[in-house]
Write an enzyme that holds these catalytic residues in place. Structure first.
Site, PDB file in Angstrom:
ATOM      1  N   GLU A 115       0.829  -1.211   0.000  1.00 54.36           N
ATOM      2  CA  GLU A 115       0.000   0.000   0.000  1.00 54.36           C
ATOM      3  C   GLU A 115       0.866   1.265   0.000  1.00 54.36           C
ATOM      4  O   GLU A 115       0.509   2.262  -0.646  1.00 54.36           O
ATOM      5  CB  GLU A 115      -0.952  -0.034   1.196  1.00 54.36           C
ATOM      6  CG  GLU A 115      -2.033  -1.088   1.011  1.00 54.36           C
ATOM      7  CD  GLU A 115      -2.900  -1.298   2.239  1.00 54.36           C
ATOM      8  OE1 GLU A 115      -4.126  -1.146   2.135  1.00 54.36           O
ATOM      9  OE2 GLU A 115      -2.335  -1.606   3.314  1.00 54.36           O
ATOM     10  N   GLU A 135      -4.139  -9.689   3.427  1.00 53.25           N
ATOM     11  CA  GLU A 135      -5.085  -9.443   4.521  1.00 53.25           C
ATOM     12  C   GLU A 135      -6.237 -10.439   4.555  1.00 53.25           C
ATOM     13  O   GLU A 135      -6.755 -10.778   5.631  1.00 53.25           O
ATOM     14  CB  GLU A 135      -5.636  -8.006   4.412  1.00 53.25           C
ATOM     15  CG  GLU A 135      -4.628  -6.920   4.753  1.00 53.25           C
ATOM     16  CD  GLU A 135      -3.785  -6.469   3.586  1.00 53.25           C
ATOM     17  OE1 GLU A 135      -3.123  -5.423   3.705  1.00 53.25           O
ATOM     18  OE2 GLU A 135      -3.767  -7.174   2.547  1.00 53.25           O
TER      19      GLU A 135
END
Length: 261
Positions: A115, A135
């Site tokens: 990210e 995730e």
């Protein structure tokens, strides 16, 4: 005394920021994010700095995401108001920075590491680096901008596959997807990133600033409005001393000396 979680140094016109938690694979926690914001803000504000390079300490990781033990203990509202807010504030600042940013990815860039990479302008990967948004394997999904930025930077079907499976991809796969510029032998990574930063630092900092704004803002507009925006911004550039210095230098067959005005 504990070592600082972010190392910051200036080499000429380039600021080098290193996430310095090698024992924790450079995982991002609240103190590290606060230190990163402070160091990044200082590099942004320093007039001598024209390009910012971001890398990770140690041999294994660029940034291997967030601290899982911390995430396991969190509930929704405190997370939204604390870690989630800090992550978004930090990554948004990197993305919106008027100075060019380069990620030198020396190892694992997972979760928050990918990210963070998605917010930078140019990405060089060590040949052994691996990217991913794992995730989903923890019963979560990318929540620091990854679910939105990845969909805008690669084909949506590939973005969905990465997020739905949580699989890691190799550095070569990341380049093929358009997530990175190129791979570099690990031993050469930082030197190549710094050399690229130094090349970019010779350009007009004012024009780089206005170009970055034109690119960033134009991407959010329909094409006719984006073209009109470009038209207006190049007019601003032509009011600068740097534009006329660059044209004169070309005509005189010499290197331009850009002052950022």
């Amino acid at each position: 005394m504990a070592e600082p979680s972010i190392l910051s140094e200036t080499r000429g016109a380039v600021a080098l920021l290193t996430v310095n938690r090698a024992a924790a694979l450079n995982a991002l926690d609240l103190p590290t994010l606060a230190a990163f914001q402070t160091a990044f803000a200082a590099a942004e504000a320093a007039p001598e700095v024209r390009v910012i390079v971001i890398t990770g300490a140690g041999e294994k990781a660029f940034v291997a995401g967030g601290d899982i033990r911390d995430l396991e203990s969190r509930q929704g509202l405190p997370h939204y108001l604390e870690l989630g807010e800090a992550l978004h504030r930090t990554f948004n600042r990197v993305e919106a920075c008027d100075k060019p940013t380069i990620a030198a990815v020396n190892g694992f860039a997972l979760g928050g590491g990918t990210e963070l990479l998605l917010c930078t302008d140019i990405r060089l990967l060590a040949e052994t680096a691996r990217l991913g948004l794992p995730e989903i394997n923890l019963g979560l999904f990318p929540g620091a901008g990854g679910s939105q930025r990845l969909m805008r930077q690669v084909a949506p079907c590939r973005a969905r596959e990465m997020m739905f499976t949580g699989d890691q991809i190799t550095a070569a796969e990341a380049v093929a997807l358009g997530l990175a510029n190129r791979t570099v032998p690990k031993a050469d990574l930082l030197a190549e990133a710094m050399a690229l930063a130094e090349r970019i630092a010779t350009k007009s900092p004012l024009v780089l600033k206005l170009l970055k704004r034109t690119l960033r803002q134009g991407m959010e507009m329909p094409l006719p409005q984006a073209l009109a925006h470009e038209h207006a911004m190049i007019g601003l550039v032509l009011d600068s001393a740097d534009a006329h210095e660059g044209c004169r230098a070309f005509a005189e067959k010499r290197a331009a000396s850009f002052r950022g005005c």
